[in-house]
Design a protein around this motif. Structure first.
Motif, short mmCIF file in Angstrom:
data_model
loop_
_atom_site.label_atom_id
_atom_site.label_comp_id
_atom_site.label_asym_id
_atom_site.label_seq_id
_atom_site.Cartn_x
_atom_site.Cartn_y
_atom_site.Cartn_z
N ASN A 21 0.84 -1.24 0.02
CA ASN A 21 -0.13 0.02 -0.02
C ASN A 21 0.84 1.21 -0.10
N GLY A 23 2.43 2.41 -2.36
CA GLY A 23 2.48 3.08 -3.79
C GLY A 23 3.51 2.74 -4.84
N LYS A 24 4.10 1.36 -4.41
CA LYS A 24 5.36 0.95 -5.18
C LYS A 24 4.82 0.82 -6.91
N THR A 25 3.68 0.17 -7.26
CA THR A 25 3.09 -0.19 -8.48
C THR A 25 2.55 1.20 -8.96
N SER A 26 1.96 2.17 -8.11
CA SER A 26 1.49 3.51 -8.58
C SER A 26 2.71 4.18 -9.22
N PHE A 36 -1.88 8.18 -13.27
CA PHE A 36 -2.16 7.57 -11.80
C PHE A 36 -3.45 6.68 -11.86
N THR A 39 -4.93 0.50 -8.94
CA THR A 39 -3.97 -0.79 -8.78
C THR A 39 -4.90 -1.90 -7.93
N SER A 41 -3.47 -4.91 -5.10
CA SER A 41 -2.25 -5.28 -4.47
C SER A 41 -1.34 -6.28 -5.20
N THR A 42 -0.30 -6.06 -5.42
CA THR A 42 0.72 -7.03 -6.34
C THR A 42 0.81 -8.27 -5.89
N GLY A 64 4.40 -6.13 -1.46
CA GLY A 64 4.76 -5.76 0.02
C GLY A 64 3.83 -6.81 1.02
N ASN A 119 6.73 8.07 -0.44
CA ASN A 119 5.65 8.43 -1.60
C ASN A 119 4.28 8.86 -0.79
N LYS A 120 3.28 9.50 -1.26
CA LYS A 120 2.06 10.08 -0.85
C LYS A 120 2.58 11.51 -0.42
N ASP A 122 1.74 14.27 -1.60
CA ASP A 122 0.55 14.94 -1.80
C ASP A 122 -0.47 15.00 -0.50
N ALA A 211 2.94 9.63 -6.28
CA ALA A 211 2.52 8.95 -7.85
C ALA A 211 1.13 9.48 -8.36
N LYS A 212 0.58 10.12 -7.35
CA LYS A 212 -0.79 10.65 -7.68
C LYS A 212 -0.68 12.01 -8.68
N1 LIG Z 1 -2.75 9.89 -2.42
C1 LIG Z 1 -1.85 9.05 -2.82
N2 LIG Z 1 -2.25 8.11 -2.88
C2 LIG Z 1 -1.45 6.85 -3.73
C3 LIG Z 1 -0.30 7.39 -4.18
N3 LIG Z 1 0.39 6.30 -4.44
C4 LIG Z 1 -0.47 5.31 -4.34
N4 LIG Z 1 -1.50 5.61 -4.00
C5 LIG Z 1 -2.81 4.91 -3.44
O1 LIG Z 1 -2.09 3.92 -2.53
C6 LIG Z 1 -2.84 2.60 -2.64
C7 LIG Z 1 -1.67 1.55 -2.90
O2 LIG Z 1 -0.83 1.71 -4.00
P1 LIG Z 1 0.03 0.65 -4.80
O3 LIG Z 1 0.53 1.21 -5.84
O4 LIG Z 1 -1.00 -0.63 -5.12
O5 LIG Z 1 0.52 -0.05 -3.62
P2 LIG Z 1 1.80 -0.90 -3.37
O6 LIG Z 1 2.71 -0.49 -2.85
O7 LIG Z 1 2.20 -1.49 -5.05
O8 LIG Z 1 1.09 -2.00 -2.62
P3 LIG Z 1 1.42 -3.79 -2.51
O9 LIG Z 1 1.27 -4.34 -4.32
O10 LIG Z 1 0.28 -4.58 -1.99
O11 LIG Z 1 2.58 -4.06 -2.42
C8 LIG Z 1 -3.78 2.86 -3.85
O12 LIG Z 1 -5.13 3.16 -3.45
C9 LIG Z 1 -3.04 3.96 -4.66
O13 LIG Z 1 -4.20 4.65 -5.24
C10 LIG Z 1 0.16 8.66 -3.89
O14 LIG Z 1 1.27 9.28 -4.28
N5 LIG Z 1 -0.75 9.65 -3.32
#
Ligand SMILES: Nc1nc2c(ncn2[C@@H]2O[C@H](COP(=O)(O)OP(=O)(O)OP(=O)(O)O)[C@@H](O)[C@H]2O)c(=O)[nH]1
Ligand SMILES: [Mg+2]
Length: 263
Positions: A21, A23-26, A36, A39, A41-42, A64, A119-120, A122, A211-212
């Motif tokens: 969660n 935001g790696k994938t994002s 953006f 996603t 969960s990977t 993750g 990340n995040k 914003d 990432a957003k």
């Molecule tokens: N506000 C905000 N939300 C984000 C950002 N990046 C990701 N998210 C949100 O965070 C959540 C998880 O994002 P993922 O990219 O799936 O996270 P991950 O790290 O790949 O998670 P796993 O695959 O489970 O390890 C999603 O709901 C995204 O929309 C960001 O930069 N800002």
């Protein structure tokens, strides 16, 4: 049977690690697809191929979730750069990097580069100006503002928690200060037995991204690509000196023609 001769062989591997969660994938979507998007969960891991000048770089996205933890060190094997990712609004995600993910990097190259990415960005209170996409255009302001209201910040002297549950809840929502990431970067170097003075400085290797909105995402990837070039050149020299088949690299591309793939 895919035509293996037409596939790009990665010169070097970059790996994203971090809690679910964060935001790696994002981040990968934002950089590779300039979007953006939703996603899920990977599961396991996925990789993207990026052409950087004359070099081919594979970027690995890992899961993750705890249940996939065992795979992490396999993905890190032979990595030239590892991007330890946390969520700036989730203190525990920074703690997890040290407690759960750092040991997975033992299989990386001895000269592996480490970056810390919060990340995040914003969602932090102080970053209102960051609500712009990577092209510098304002993004959906309402969404940014909505996100911000979800952020909870611990005061400097928090009221003692009533129960262990509320403590973990507070840690979950405590924002991560940049200095905390910089301090962790120092501990990572010590864990790796690296001398701080001769390593890449924390200023350069600790990033805050969104990432957003796209904030700092290109800077992150392009800094890492540039830093990975010397490792590519070294590897090419070694291969010329003793040409052998690199099974690890070959496995990464065999059977996968597209820009990205999962495994
Ligand atoms: N506000 C905000 N939300 C984000 C950002 N990046 C990701 N998210 C949100 O965070 C959540 C998880 O994002 P993922 O990219 O799936 O996270 P991950 O790290 O790949 O998670 P796993 O695959 O489970 O390890 C999603 O709901 C995204 O929309 C960001 O930069 N800002
Ligand atoms: Mg993911």
């Amino acid at each position: 049977m895919p035509d293996l001769s037409k596939m790009k062989k990665p010169d070097v591997k970059l790996v994203f690690l971090g809690d679910m969660n964060v935001g790696k994938t994002s981040l990968l979507h934002r950089y590779m697809e300039r979007k953006f998007k939703d996603t899920i969960s990977t599961v396991g891991g996925a990789f993207f191929l990026k052409q950087w000048g004359p070099y081919n770089i594979s970027i690995w996205d890992t899961a993750g979730r705890e249940q996939f933890h065992g795979l992490g060190s396999m993905y890190c094997r032979g990595a030239a750069a590892i991007i330890l990712t946390y969520d700036v609004t989730n203190w525990q995600s920074l703690v997890e990097l040290e407690e759960r993910f750092l040991s997975l990097t033992d299989t990386a190259n001895h000269d592996c580069i480490y970056a810390l990415v919060g990340n995040k960005a914003d969602l932090t209170d102080s970053k209102a100006h960051l609500c712009q996409d990577s092209d510098g255009l304002p993004e959906d302001r309402t969404e940014c503002e909505e996100g911000r209201t979800e952020t909870h910040v611990l005061s400097a002297s928090p009221t003692p928690p009533a129960s262990p549950t509320s403590l973990s809840d507070m840690l979950l929502h405590k924002q991560v200060a940049r200095e905390d990431a910089v301090a962790l970067y120092g501990r990572i170097l010590r864990y790796k037995g690296l001398d701080e003075k001769s390593s890449l400085p924390a200023d350069k290797m600790c990033f805050e991204t969104s990432a957003k909105t796209g904030y700092n995402v290109d800077v992150l990837f392009e800094t890492l690509f540039d830093l990975a070039v010397p490792a590519i050149l070294r590897k090419r020299q070694e291969n010329q000196a003793s040409p052998t088949v690199d099974l690890e690299d070959w496995r990464q591309v065999s059977g996968k023609r597209g820009k990205s793939s999962c495994c």
